[in-house]
Design a protein around this motif. Structure first.
Motif, PDB file in Angstrom:
ATOM      1  N   HIS A 115       0.810  -1.184  -0.240  1.00 52.91           N
ATOM      2  CA  HIS A 115      -0.023  -0.146  -0.239  1.00 52.91           C
ATOM      3  C   HIS A 115       0.872   1.137   0.101  1.00 52.91           C
ATOM      4  CE1 HIS A 115      -3.884  -2.229   0.605  1.00 52.91           C
ATOM      5  NE2 HIS A 115      -3.205  -3.028   1.395  1.00 52.91           N
ATOM      6  N   GLN A 116       0.436   2.171  -0.841  1.00 50.39           N
ATOM      7  CA  GLN A 116       1.278   3.308  -1.121  1.00 50.39           C
ATOM      8  C   GLN A 116       1.313   4.219   0.350  1.00 50.39           C
ATOM      9  OE1 GLN A 116       3.239   4.328  -3.466  1.00 50.39           O
ATOM     10  NE2 GLN A 116       2.675   2.840  -4.970  1.00 50.39           N
ATOM     11  N   ARG A 117       0.397   4.059   1.341  1.00 48.37           N
ATOM     12  CA  ARG A 117       0.337   4.703   2.374  1.00 48.37           C
ATOM     13  C   ARG A 117       1.304   4.175   3.484  1.00 48.37           C
ATOM     14  NH1 ARG A 117      -6.131   5.153   2.982  1.00 48.37           N
ATOM     15  NH2 ARG A 117      -6.593   6.585   1.010  1.00 48.37           N
ATOM     16  N   GLY A 118       1.947   2.935   3.181  1.00 53.12           N
ATOM     17  CA  GLY A 118       2.994   2.857   3.960  1.00 53.12           C
ATOM     18  C   GLY A 118       2.913   1.167   4.675  1.00 53.12           C
ATOM     19  N   TRP A 119       1.985   0.380   3.996  1.00 53.21           N
ATOM     20  CA  TRP A 119       1.796  -0.817   4.858  1.00 53.21           C
ATOM     21  C   TRP A 119       2.175  -2.019   3.552  1.00 53.21           C
ATOM     22  CZ3 TRP A 119       0.705  -1.037   9.571  1.00 53.21           C
ATOM     23  CH2 TRP A 119       0.296   0.015  10.228  1.00 53.21           C
ATOM     24  N   TYR A 120       2.511  -3.282   4.230  1.00 54.41           N
ATOM     25  CA  TYR A 120       2.680  -4.244   3.412  1.00 54.41           C
ATOM     26  C   TYR A 120       1.533  -5.335   4.012  1.00 54.41           C
ATOM     27  CZ  TYR A 120       7.444  -2.955   2.678  1.00 54.41           C
ATOM     28  OH  TYR A 120       8.723  -2.173   2.173  1.00 54.41           O
ATOM     29  N   GLU A 121       0.688  -5.754   2.947  1.00 57.44           N
ATOM     30  CA  GLU A 121      -0.098  -7.232   3.590  1.00 57.44           C
ATOM     31  C   GLU A 121       0.892  -8.257   3.348  1.00 57.44           C
ATOM     32  OE1 GLU A 121      -4.151  -7.355   1.979  1.00 57.44           O
ATOM     33  OE2 GLU A 121      -4.229  -5.143   1.664  1.00 57.44           O
ATOM     34  N   VAL A 122       1.038  -9.033   4.412  1.00 60.35           N
ATOM     35  CA  VAL A 122       1.710 -10.090   4.415  1.00 60.35           C
ATOM     36  C   VAL A 122       0.962 -11.236   4.929  1.00 60.35           C
ATOM     37  CG1 VAL A 122       3.761 -11.106   5.380  1.00 60.35           C
ATOM     38  CG2 VAL A 122       3.780  -8.736   5.050  1.00 60.35           C
ATOM     39  N   HIS A 123       1.007 -12.316   3.998  1.00 62.93           N
ATOM     40  CA  HIS A 123       0.256 -13.370   4.270  1.00 62.93           C
ATOM     41  C   HIS A 123       1.264 -14.630   5.120  1.00 62.93           C
ATOM     42  CE1 HIS A 123      -0.925 -17.888   3.317  1.00 62.93           C
ATOM     43  NE2 HIS A 123      -2.092 -17.452   3.373  1.00 62.93           N
ATOM     44  N   ARG A 124       0.958 -15.137   6.022  1.00 64.02           N
ATOM     45  CA  ARG A 124       1.644 -16.032   6.953  1.00 64.02           C
ATOM     46  C   ARG A 124       1.044 -17.310   7.248  1.00 64.02           C
ATOM     47  NH1 ARG A 124       5.396 -12.929  10.273  1.00 64.02           N
ATOM     48  NH2 ARG A 124       5.146 -10.737   9.924  1.00 64.02           N
ATOM     49  N   ILE A 125       1.850 -18.292   7.306  1.00 65.83           N
ATOM     50  CA  ILE A 125       1.246 -19.712   7.729  1.00 65.83           C
ATOM     51  C   ILE A 125       2.050 -20.029   9.300  1.00 65.83           C
ATOM     52  CG2 ILE A 125       0.795 -20.395   5.460  1.00 65.83           C
ATOM     53  CD1 ILE A 125       3.259 -22.134   5.638  1.00 65.83           C
ATOM     54  N   ARG A 126       1.315 -20.722   9.837  1.00 71.01           N
ATOM     55  CA  ARG A 126       2.187 -21.038  11.198  1.00 71.01           C
ATOM     56  C   ARG A 126       1.366 -22.327  11.705  1.00 71.01           C
ATOM     57  NH1 ARG A 126      -0.421 -16.865  15.796  1.00 71.01           N
ATOM     58  NH2 ARG A 126      -2.424 -16.975  15.092  1.00 71.01           N
ATOM     59  N   ARG A 127       2.133 -22.769  12.744  1.00 72.39           N
ATOM     60  CA  ARG A 127       1.571 -23.949  13.202  1.00 72.39           C
ATOM     61  C   ARG A 127       0.635 -23.565  14.178  1.00 72.39           C
ATOM     62  NH1 ARG A 127       6.048 -27.413  16.245  1.00 72.39           N
ATOM     63  NH2 ARG A 127       4.226 -28.833  16.432  1.00 72.39           N
ATOM     64  N   LYS A 128      -0.467 -24.515  14.357  1.00 71.43           N
ATOM     65  CA  LYS A 128      -1.439 -24.686  15.229  1.00 71.43           C
ATOM     66  C   LYS A 128      -1.131 -25.321  16.299  1.00 71.43           C
ATOM     67  CE  LYS A 128      -6.638 -24.842  15.894  1.00 71.43           C
ATOM     68  NZ  LYS A 128      -7.846 -25.413  15.328  1.00 71.43           N
ATOM     69  N   ILE A 129      -0.935 -24.588  17.469  1.00 73.05           N
ATOM     70  CA  ILE A 129      -0.934 -25.159  18.669  1.00 73.05           C
ATOM     71  C   ILE A 129      -2.022 -25.358  19.366  1.00 73.05           C
ATOM     72  CG2 ILE A 129       0.319 -24.866  21.087  1.00 73.05           C
ATOM     73  CD1 ILE A 129       2.101 -22.698  19.578  1.00 73.05           C
ATOM     74  N   SER A 130      -2.152 -26.869  19.714  1.00 72.94           N
ATOM     75  CA  SER A 130      -3.523 -27.109  19.945  1.00 72.94           C
ATOM     76  C   SER A 130      -3.526 -26.877  21.608  1.00 72.94           C
ATOM     77  CB  SER A 130      -3.475 -28.677  20.036  1.00 72.94           C
ATOM     78  OG  SER A 130      -2.486 -29.367  20.786  1.00 72.94           O
ATOM     79  N   ASP A 131      -4.719 -26.629  21.859  1.00 74.02           N
ATOM     80  CA  ASP A 131      -5.047 -26.177  23.335  1.00 74.02           C
ATOM     81  C   ASP A 131      -5.269 -27.593  24.164  1.00 74.02           C
ATOM     82  OD1 ASP A 131      -4.872 -23.654  22.567  1.00 74.02           O
ATOM     83  OD2 ASP A 131      -7.095 -23.630  22.337  1.00 74.02           O
ATOM     84  N   GLN A 132      -4.540 -27.858  25.267  1.00 75.63           N
ATOM     85  CA  GLN A 132      -4.783 -28.757  26.000  1.00 75.63           C
ATOM     86  C   GLN A 132      -5.167 -28.499  27.545  1.00 75.63           C
ATOM     87  OE1 GLN A 132      -1.347 -31.314  25.879  1.00 75.63           O
ATOM     88  NE2 GLN A 132      -1.920 -31.912  23.565  1.00 75.63           N
TER      89      GLN A 132
END
Length: 132
Positions: A115-132
């Motif tokens: 974005h010219q207004r000074g932002w990047y849109e970044v797609h990320r993947i990550r591990r889902k940490i299961s709730d135990q």
């Protein structure tokens, strides 16, 4: 030529060799010719210090990319998100390009939009940490 001009030529050659993956004499001559013939923007030159920081981040990103690739192969990464990252102030187009390249170079992130207004849109993947 000043130091920034040399960095621009080296960057162009590096991109050329990454795209062609050919280090023959003919390809080197073509790459050097293209690096010198591509038009230059005559804006305010980036401080040498910023270029050195970005080049260091590039060196660090190479092993990080291998580590992330191994993590993706060994562990499922099934959570996705799109986040906004702020562009550092007073970035020139050359440094913005390198920032986008560094974000996209690692396997877990890719820049979707700048974005010219000074932002990047970044797609990320990550591990889902299961709730135990």
């Amino acid at each position: 030529m000043d130091a920034i001009a040399y960095f621009n030529i080296i960057l162009r050659l590096a991109i050329w060799f990454l795209l062609t993956a050919d280090f023959s004499l003919a390809n080197i001559i073509i790459g050097v010719t293209i690096a010198f013939l591509l038009p230059r923007r005559w804006t305010s030159p980036e401080p040498l210090r910023e270029w050195i920081k970005v080049l260091w981040k590039t060196v660090v990103a190479i092993p990080q990319a291998y580590i992330e690739a191994i993590q993706i192969m060994l562990f499922p990464h099934n959570e996705e998100e799109i986040v906004r990252e702020k562009v550092k102030p007073n970035r020139t187009p050359g440094l913005i390009f390198l920032d986008i390249f560094l974000i996209t170079f690692t396997p877990k992130t890719i820049v979707v939009k700048y974005h010219q207004r000074g932002w990047y849109e970044v797609h990320r993947i990550r591990r889902k940490i299961s709730d135990q």
